[in-house]
Design a protein around this motif. Structure first.
Motif, PDB file in Angstrom:
ATOM      1  N   VAL A  20       0.850  -1.198   0.000  1.00 16.30           N
ATOM      2  CA  VAL A  20       0.000   0.000   0.000  1.00 16.30           C
ATOM      3  C   VAL A  20       0.882   1.243   0.000  1.00 16.30           C
ATOM      4  O   VAL A  20       1.924   1.280   0.666  1.00 16.30           O
ATOM      5  N   GLN A  22       1.117   5.173   1.081  1.00 23.41           N
ATOM      6  CA  GLN A  22       0.543   6.274   1.855  1.00 23.41           C
ATOM      7  C   GLN A  22       0.967   7.581   1.198  1.00 23.41           C
ATOM      8  O   GLN A  22       2.142   7.768   0.874  1.00 23.41           O
ATOM      9  N   VAL A 398      -8.384   0.148   4.020  1.00 22.94           N
ATOM     10  CA  VAL A 398      -7.504   0.805   3.058  1.00 22.94           C
ATOM     11  C   VAL A 398      -8.325   1.422   1.929  1.00 22.94           C
ATOM     12  O   VAL A 398      -8.096   2.566   1.518  1.00 22.94           O
ATOM     13  N   LEU A 404      -4.677   6.491   0.777  1.00 23.79           N
ATOM     14  CA  LEU A 404      -4.022   5.197   0.612  1.00 23.79           C
ATOM     15  C   LEU A 404      -4.316   4.632  -0.770  1.00 23.79           C
ATOM     16  O   LEU A 404      -5.456   4.651  -1.226  1.00 23.79           O
TER      17      LEU A 404
END
Length: 423
Positions: A20, A22, A398, A404
């Motif tokens: 993922v 950020q 998420v 995200l």
């Protein structure tokens, strides 16, 4: 000393993982050297043949070698004779060679900077802040005609105050060497919000501080702002206070507020004074600071090369790896904790045979969660938070967070000789 052989116990299943991204604000200074010149050249004069100390700390600051070199060149251009003083309290095992070695690891050496490094740990008492609280300062600084310091300003890991890590802390603790750091730490973190600015300003009034070149970094640990702050402004505190607020607003965070297990690939003194930044993880070792995500267990897998074996902060975790344990320089770590008077960061957690076992142990001891449903956040370190790994049970959270981005499909993590490998 042996680690548990997990093959003798029931199999511990891990959930699938995905990568993922950020997203944080990413403004930065493109030409750091030009910005340094712009900030300081209009204000340095009448320095011909003056011996000027340049205080540099032990933190892993972005572009610190470029910034330091440019400051030195500007001072030389103004006719000064600069030299470098390590401003890092008890770090480097509280030895001259240890502190010089830390600077060398950042590309700051006598060869690269073209000036001497005076790493002497000798100090002199320059007064008392209060009865039984002498204020120490490096003799190398006192023998100079003036001093410049290059601090990074950011929230502290152990207390909250008007100013925290930055100018006043470098003056009071960094340039106090081991004995000065010890003197202040003996009063406890509960008084740091008073002592750091109080003693920092006292030192600034007593010695010839030419300026501080304050640095703020963005969430990607890139140079966001460089600001010249003169002696009067240091003493007034307002500029440092404003920069602290700005730094706090820019800091990277774990954007998932609640989960079960935190996995940290590495800790180190170059990353944070506590190995990992509690402002990011919530793993504080004092009661005078708070914040960060909520989770149950933590596994730390390694220590950075730049930390030179100082594993200060390892004690906040629940399990570590054999490779981390074997790298610990206990004298360096113990010196750090002994000076700070807080032993918790040096306590040794359960030692797992490898990274795979460490993660599985953290999952096993995380009660109240069904097998395969553990919400796990896995980060490289608290300075590198743009790309993280999360377990599949966090996927829906998420998806709901606009900051995200999902980078990969969920997959089983592969381990080779106990160490993780991701596609």
């Amino acid at each position: 000393m042996e680690s548990l052989d997990l093959s003798k116990f029931s199999k511990i299943e891990l959930p699938k993982f995905l990568k993922v991204r950020q997203n944080f604000k990413r403004d930065k200074i493109e030409n750091v050297s030009d910005e340094v010149k712009k900030q300081i050249m209009p204000y340095i004069n009448s320095l011909r043949n003056k011996k000027i100390a340049v205080g540099v700390g032990s933190r892993g600051i972005a572009n610190i070698n470029i910034i330091t070199k440019t400051v030195i060149n500007c001072l030389k251009e103004a006719g000064a004779r600069p030299f470098i003083v390590p401003a890092m309290g008890s770090h480097g095992g509280a030895t001259e060679n240890g502190q010089i070695e830390i600077l060398n690891s950042y590309g700051i050496s006598e060869e690269t900077m073209g000036v001497k490094i005076d790493g002497s740990m000798d100090t002199k008492i320059i007064g008392e802040y209060e009865p039984d609280l002498p204020v120490y300062l490096a003799k190398s600084v006192l023998m100079a005609d003036g001093i410049v310091i290059i601090p990074r300003i950011k929230p502290h890991t152990g207390f909250r105050g008007r100013v925290e890590s930055g100018i006043c802390k470098m003056l009071s603790i960094g340039l106090g060497k081991q004995i000065g750091a010890d003197s202040i730490h003996s009063k406890g973190f509960g008084r740091f919000s008073e002592l750091i600015p109080g003693i920092g300003c006292m030192i600034a009034k007593k010695i010839n501080v030419l300026f501080a070149l304050a640095i703020i970094e963005n969430a990607y640990d890139e140079t966001y702002k460089i600001e010249f702050i003169n002696k009067d402004e240091i003493i007034q505190l307002k500029r440092e206070e404003a920069l602290l607020k700005e730094s706090r607003d820019l800091m990277a965070k774990i954007l998932l507020p609640k989960f079960d297990v935190l996995v940290i690939d590495e800790i180190g003194k170059n990353i944070s004074g506590n190995g990992q930044d509690p402002n990011v993880t919530g793993l504080y070792f004092t009661k005078y600071a708070s914040g960060g995500p909520e989770f149950k267990k933590c596994a730390i897998l390694d220590i950075s090369k730049e930390s030179h074996g100082n594993a200060n902060g390892v004690g906040v975790s629940d399990v570590i790896t054999r490779k981390l344990f074997d790298k610990i320089d206990f004298i360096s770590m113990y010196t750090n904790c002994f000076t700070s008077t807080y032993m918790e960061p040096a306590k040794i957690p359960m030692v797992a045979a490898n990274s795979e076992d460490a993660i599985k142990i953290a999952v096993k001891i995380c009660n109240g969660v069904k097998i395969g449903e553990h919400k796990i956040v896995w980060i490289k370190n608290t300075m590198k938070l743009d790309n993280i790994i999360v377990s599949e049970p966090l996927l829906e959270e998420v998806k709901l967070n606009p900051d995200l981005d999902i980078l990969t499909e969920a997959e089983d993590v592969k381990f080779y000789n106990g160490e993780p490998k991701f596609k």
